[in-house]
Design a protein around this motif. Structure first.
Motif, short mmCIF file in Angstrom:
data_model
loop_
_atom_site.label_atom_id
_atom_site.label_comp_id
_atom_site.label_asym_id
_atom_site.label_seq_id
_atom_site.Cartn_x
_atom_site.Cartn_y
_atom_site.Cartn_z
N ASP A 181 -6.70 6.23 -0.40
CA ASP A 181 -7.03 7.57 0.08
C ASP A 181 -7.91 7.58 1.33
O ASP A 181 -8.22 8.64 1.86
CB ASP A 181 -7.74 8.35 -1.03
CG ASP A 181 -6.81 8.70 -2.18
OD1 ASP A 181 -5.58 8.69 -1.96
OD2 ASP A 181 -7.31 8.95 -3.29
N SER A 182 -8.34 6.39 1.78
CA SER A 182 -9.27 6.30 2.91
C SER A 182 -8.53 6.07 4.23
O SER A 182 -7.40 5.58 4.25
CB SER A 182 -10.27 5.16 2.68
OG SER A 182 -11.04 5.39 1.53
N THR A 183 -9.20 6.39 5.31
CA THR A 183 -8.66 6.09 6.63
C THR A 183 -8.82 4.60 6.91
O THR A 183 -9.61 3.91 6.24
CB THR A 183 -9.40 6.88 7.72
OG1 THR A 183 -10.77 6.43 7.76
CG2 THR A 183 -9.36 8.37 7.43
N THR A 184 -8.10 4.12 7.90
CA THR A 184 -8.20 2.71 8.26
C THR A 184 -9.63 2.35 8.64
O THR A 184 -10.14 1.28 8.28
CB THR A 184 -7.26 2.41 9.44
OG1 THR A 184 -5.91 2.72 9.05
CG2 THR A 184 -7.34 0.94 9.84
N ALA A 185 -10.30 3.25 9.33
CA ALA A 185 -11.68 2.99 9.74
C ALA A 185 -12.64 2.91 8.56
O ALA A 185 -13.64 2.17 8.61
CB ALA A 185 -12.14 4.08 10.71
N ASP A 186 -12.36 3.68 7.50
CA ASP A 186 -13.27 3.73 6.35
C ASP A 186 -13.02 2.62 5.34
O ASP A 186 -13.88 2.35 4.49
CB ASP A 186 -13.15 5.08 5.64
CG ASP A 186 -13.83 6.20 6.40
OD1 ASP A 186 -14.71 5.89 7.23
OD2 ASP A 186 -13.47 7.37 6.18
N ARG A 187 -11.88 1.99 5.39
CA ARG A 187 -11.53 1.01 4.35
C ARG A 187 -12.49 -0.17 4.25
O ARG A 187 -12.83 -0.58 3.13
CB ARG A 187 -10.09 0.54 4.55
CG ARG A 187 -9.08 1.60 4.10
CD ARG A 187 -7.64 1.19 4.32
NE ARG A 187 -6.74 2.17 3.71
CZ ARG A 187 -5.42 2.08 3.73
NH1 ARG A 187 -4.84 1.05 4.35
NH2 ARG A 187 -4.67 2.99 3.14
N TYR A 193 -9.28 3.09 -1.68
CA TYR A 193 -8.76 2.43 -0.48
C TYR A 193 -7.52 3.15 0.03
O TYR A 193 -7.38 3.41 1.23
CB TYR A 193 -8.44 0.98 -0.83
CG TYR A 193 -8.19 0.05 0.34
CD1 TYR A 193 -9.23 -0.69 0.89
CD2 TYR A 193 -6.92 -0.13 0.86
CE1 TYR A 193 -9.01 -1.58 1.94
CE2 TYR A 193 -6.68 -1.01 1.91
CZ TYR A 193 -7.74 -1.74 2.44
OH TYR A 193 -7.51 -2.61 3.48
N TRP A 221 0.82 -1.22 0.00
CA TRP A 221 0.00 0.00 0.00
C TRP A 221 0.85 1.26 0.00
O TRP A 221 0.43 2.30 -0.54
CB TRP A 221 -0.97 -0.02 1.18
CG TRP A 221 -1.97 -1.13 1.01
CD1 TRP A 221 -2.05 -2.29 1.71
CD2 TRP A 221 -3.00 -1.21 0.01
NE1 TRP A 221 -3.06 -3.09 1.23
CE2 TRP A 221 -3.67 -2.44 0.18
CE3 TRP A 221 -3.42 -0.36 -1.00
CZ2 TRP A 221 -4.73 -2.83 -0.62
CZ3 TRP A 221 -4.49 -0.74 -1.80
CH2 TRP A 221 -5.13 -1.97 -1.61
#
Length: 206
Positions: A176-182, A174, A117
């Motif tokens: 560009d997202s936060t860990t919580a949003d993935r 993915y 990543w």
């Protein structure tokens, strides 16, 4: 899923010692990309981590981009080998099962590649050679045809390309997202891919 170029080393390793040196450089780069990110990693740090001189590093890799591309090429080769048994398990699968397992398998694979990543977030263009890209698309094409035998080769190949483009879209979001949003990103793209495959699998034979 993103494509990559072949390993761009300045000279091909001809001996075991040289091969091990290249592996050490790539291993050092991989660990540093994870710890410091692509932007924070320097060629000097890679040489030091590998226990070698900066001159030796430059004799194989002209810059950090070459290191990143070489590492990405290793990941891509491993991914190609990884998919074959995965596709075998999807023979005759429904659209939803195929979509869910395809994306889950991809994420399971990337979780085992330490710097995957970080490389996706790097400002580097990765592109595999056309022959290798085509070969993988044919493998995916045949996997889709085992689920939807009515698809001819041309239609299934186009479908394989579309599946990969949907996956690339997930990768972009993915990263560009936060860990919580993935997890939510993955769920959304599973829905998109499942609906697309459902329409394809339902097509009548011409």
């Amino acid at each position: 899923m993103p494509s990559t170029s072949s390993i761009p080393v300045r000279r091909a390793p001809q001996q075991d010692r040289a091969t091990k040196r290249v592996e050490a450089f790539l291993g050092a780069a991989e660990s540093l990309f994870v710890e410091q990110g692509y932007e924070g990693t320097t060629m000097t740090a890679v040489a030091e981590r590998a226990g070698s001189s900066i001159g030796a590093l430059y004799s194989y890799f002209p810059d950090k981009v070459a290191l990143a591309r070489a590492l990405a090429a290793q990941y891509a080769d491993a991914l190609g080998a990884y998919w074959e048994p995965e596709f075998e398990q999807l023979s005759g699968a429904s659209a939803k099962k195929f979509a869910d397992r395809f994306l889950d398998s991809f994420l399971e694979f990337t979780a085992k590649q330490p710097a995957y990543w970080q490389l996706q977030a790097a400002p580097v263009r990765f592109r595999r050679d056309p022959a290798t890209r085509h070969a993988f698309r044919v493998v995916l094409q045949k996997a889709l045809q085992r689920c939807a035998p009515q698809l001819d080769d041309a239609r299934a190949y186009l479908c394989a390309n579309t599946v990969l483009q949907i996956t690339k879209g997930m990768v972009t979001l993915y990263v560009d997202s936060t860990t919580a949003d993935r997890p939510r990103v993955v769920t959304e793209f599973k829905t998109v891919l499942s609906l697309y495959l459902k329409s394809v699998f339902a097509e009548k034979q011409n």
